[in-house]
Design a protein around this motif. Structure first.
Motif, mmCIF file in Angstrom:
data_model
loop_
_atom_site.group_PDB
_atom_site.id
_atom_site.type_symbol
_atom_site.label_atom_id
_atom_site.label_comp_id
_atom_site.label_asym_id
_atom_site.label_seq_id
_atom_site.Cartn_x
_atom_site.Cartn_y
_atom_site.Cartn_z
ATOM 1 N N ALA A 197 0.826 -1.202 0.000
ATOM 2 C CA ALA A 197 0.000 0.000 0.000
ATOM 3 C C ALA A 197 0.861 1.252 0.000
ATOM 4 O O ALA A 197 0.575 2.231 -0.694
ATOM 5 N N GLN A 198 1.949 1.201 0.767
ATOM 6 C CA GLN A 198 2.840 2.351 0.824
ATOM 7 C C GLN A 198 3.612 2.517 -0.479
ATOM 8 O O GLN A 198 3.758 3.619 -1.001
ATOM 9 N N ALA A 199 4.100 1.371 -1.026
ATOM 10 C CA ALA A 199 4.899 1.443 -2.255
ATOM 11 C C ALA A 199 4.072 1.868 -3.455
ATOM 12 O O ALA A 199 4.573 2.508 -4.378
ATOM 13 N N ALA A 200 2.786 1.505 -3.446
ATOM 14 C CA ALA A 200 1.932 1.771 -4.603
ATOM 15 C C ALA A 200 1.123 3.048 -4.459
ATOM 16 O O ALA A 200 0.273 3.330 -5.301
ATOM 17 N N ALA A 201 1.365 3.794 -3.417
ATOM 18 C CA ALA A 201 0.612 5.034 -3.225
ATOM 19 C C ALA A 201 0.716 5.906 -4.473
ATOM 20 O O ALA A 201 1.793 6.113 -5.020
ATOM 21 N N ILE A 202 -0.421 6.386 -4.923
ATOM 22 C CA ILE A 202 -0.482 7.118 -6.198
ATOM 23 C C ILE A 202 0.118 8.507 -6.031
ATOM 24 O O ILE A 202 -0.277 9.267 -5.148
ATOM 25 N N THR A 203 1.075 8.795 -6.884
ATOM 26 C CA THR A 203 1.690 10.113 -6.875
ATOM 27 C C THR A 203 0.813 11.085 -7.651
ATOM 28 O O THR A 203 0.478 10.810 -8.807
ATOM 29 N N PRO A 204 0.398 12.198 -7.069
ATOM 30 C CA PRO A 204 -0.437 13.154 -7.814
ATOM 31 C C PRO A 204 0.270 13.649 -9.061
ATOM 32 O O PRO A 204 1.495 13.720 -9.117
ATOM 33 N N GLY A 205 -0.522 13.987 -10.033
ATOM 34 C CA GLY A 205 0.046 14.483 -11.297
ATOM 35 C C GLY A 205 0.453 13.305 -12.146
ATOM 36 O O GLY A 205 -0.336 12.442 -12.450
ATOM 37 N N GLY A 206 1.716 13.245 -12.509
ATOM 38 C CA GLY A 206 2.198 12.098 -13.258
ATOM 39 C C GLY A 206 2.383 12.364 -14.715
ATOM 40 O O GLY A 206 2.735 11.474 -15.472
ATOM 41 N N ALA A 207 2.132 13.575 -15.193
ATOM 42 C CA ALA A 207 2.355 13.872 -16.600
ATOM 43 C C ALA A 207 3.842 13.986 -16.854
ATOM 44 O O ALA A 207 4.580 14.566 -16.068
ATOM 45 N N SER A 208 4.309 13.385 -17.954
ATOM 46 C CA SER A 208 5.721 13.452 -18.291
ATOM 47 C C SER A 208 6.077 14.866 -18.712
ATOM 48 O O SER A 208 5.317 15.514 -19.427
ATOM 49 N N PRO A 209 7.267 15.350 -18.302
ATOM 50 C CA PRO A 209 7.664 16.689 -18.700
ATOM 51 C C PRO A 209 7.920 16.761 -20.187
ATOM 52 O O PRO A 209 8.382 15.807 -20.798
ATOM 53 N N GLY A 210 7.608 17.910 -20.761
ATOM 54 C CA GLY A 210 7.861 18.081 -22.191
ATOM 55 C C GLY A 210 6.748 17.497 -23.024
ATOM 56 O O GLY A 210 5.894 16.768 -22.555
ATOM 57 N N ARG A 211 6.797 17.771 -24.262
ATOM 58 C CA ARG A 211 5.748 17.302 -25.180
ATOM 59 C C ARG A 211 6.300 16.169 -26.027
ATOM 60 O O ARG A 211 7.319 16.312 -26.690
ATOM 61 N N GLU A 212 5.643 15.024 -25.980
ATOM 62 C CA GLU A 212 6.091 13.863 -26.737
ATOM 63 C C GLU A 212 5.660 13.978 -28.194
ATOM 64 O O GLU A 212 4.619 14.551 -28.515
ATOM 65 N N LYS A 213 6.489 13.392 -29.061
ATOM 66 C CA LYS A 213 6.115 13.345 -30.466
ATOM 67 C C LYS A 213 4.894 12.455 -30.657
ATOM 68 O O LYS A 213 4.695 11.484 -29.934
ATOM 69 N N ALA A 214 4.095 12.780 -31.656
ATOM 70 C CA ALA A 214 2.930 11.961 -31.971
ATOM 71 C C ALA A 214 3.404 10.593 -32.461
ATOM 72 O O ALA A 214 4.475 10.472 -33.061
ATOM 73 N N PRO A 215 2.606 9.527 -32.220
ATOM 74 C CA PRO A 215 2.995 8.199 -32.695
ATOM 75 C C PRO A 215 3.294 8.159 -34.191
ATOM 76 O O PRO A 215 4.238 7.491 -34.625
ATOM 77 N N SER A 216 2.498 8.870 -34.991
ATOM 78 C CA SER A 216 2.724 8.866 -36.435
ATOM 79 C C SER A 216 4.085 9.465 -36.781
ATOM 80 O O SER A 216 4.772 8.995 -37.697
#
Length: 305
Positions: free
Chosen positions: A9-28
């Motif tokens: 429960a402690q190890a899996a506690a959800i970290t708020p946010g979680g968006a990766s920094p920067g903008r990822e390229k589109a899959p295409s």
């Protein structure tokens, strides 16, 4: 809560946010980058265009399937992969799959990014469990043989105690649509023994048992009771060895997702669905008749919206 669950429960506690920094390229864009700078023959350009147009599907095709879809030979696909700098088609497909998954999910695709938060890491682990099930299901003859045995066991007993109750009830609920007599056992002790004894006396030959962690002593006792009555056991569990396995005639191993405080059961669920299909395939006339009967009753009584 057990000490191990407290730690999880402690190890899996959800970290708020979680968006990766920067903008990822589109899959295409990432897909097109694989082709950038390479001179492709007309046939190879056809393969590349098919990948662009059908990325999500194509990334999981075998070399035979891809060649057939594009209308080229298998060696042409191999040469295409080599022309892009890959050692072969499997290496190319390995590069395509995370791009395809990111296209579906709209999330980053690198290993580090997929594990960026605890929930994604749990999904990643379940994907590996499902990959293991996929390899097991390659032996369709074995699955069909088990399905025939379960189909011919009348009654068919389905057993699941404690945390495994939900898996047993799901299987039993669906199996009753295609099997004439399905009995579910979700309580241990003398209740389980009586039910197993009655099933054997009624002509049953098999028990399908689920045993997910934490493994209870009463599950072991129920399996031993089943064997003592003359019933044979198909066991779906996460274990490869141990006393539960020793009491089973057939063991189907399916890992559980254990990264969060409570386990998840994608892999056992998939094996259950495969066995239901095998039971249906074993007696197709009976299956069709029972499904039609159910649909008629559902329509007549307005069971569904």
């Amino acid at each position: 809560m057990s000490s191990s669950q407290q730690a999880r429960a402690q190890a899996a506690a959800i970290t708020p946010g979680g968006a990766s920094p920067g903008r990822e390229k589109a899959p295409s864009d990432r897909l097109l980058a694989l082709f950038d700078g390479y001179r492709l023959s007309p046939g190879q350009r056809r393969i590349a265009q098919y990948l662009v147009d059908h990325l999500v599907e194509a990334a999981f095709l075998s070399i035979t399937e891809l060649a057939e879809r594009v209308g080229v030979s298998q060696p042409s696909v191999t040469r295409f992969a080599a022309s892009l700098g890959f050692t072969g088609y499997p290496a190319l497909r390995e590069a395509l799959q995370p791009i395809a998954l990111s296209a579906v999910a709209g999330v980053p695709d690198s290993r580090e990014q997929l594990r960026h938060n605890e929930l994604q890491a749990a999904v990643d682990a379940e994907i590996q469990n499902l990959e293991n099930v996929r390899r097991f299901l390659a032996d369709t003859d074995h699955v069909l043989e088990i399905g025939r045995e379960l189909a011919d066991s009348v009654p068919l007993t389905v057993l699941g105690l404690r945390i495994s109750v939900s898996l047993a009830e799901y299987f039993a609920y669906a199996a009753r649509r295609i099997h004439p007599d399905v009995r579910v056992v979700t309580h241990g002790g003398s209740v389980a023994y009586d039910a197993l004894l009655q099933a054997r006396a009624a002509g049953g030959g098999w028990v399908l048992a689920f045993a997910m962690p934490r493994h209870a002593k009463e599950t072991l006792a129920a399996l031993r009771a089943a064997r003592s009555t003359g019933l044979r056991v198909v066991l779906i569990t996460d274990l490869a060895v141990g006393p539960l396995v020793e009491e089973a005639d057939v063991v189907l191993t399916a890992g559980t997702g254990s990264r969060l405080v409570f386990d998840s059961y994608a892999a056992p669920g998939m094996i259950s669905a495969a066995l239901l299909q095998a039971v249906a395939d074993a007696r197709p006339e009976r299956t069709q008749a029972r499904l039609e009967q159910y649909e008629q009753a559902a329509e007549q009584h307005g069971f569904f919206l």
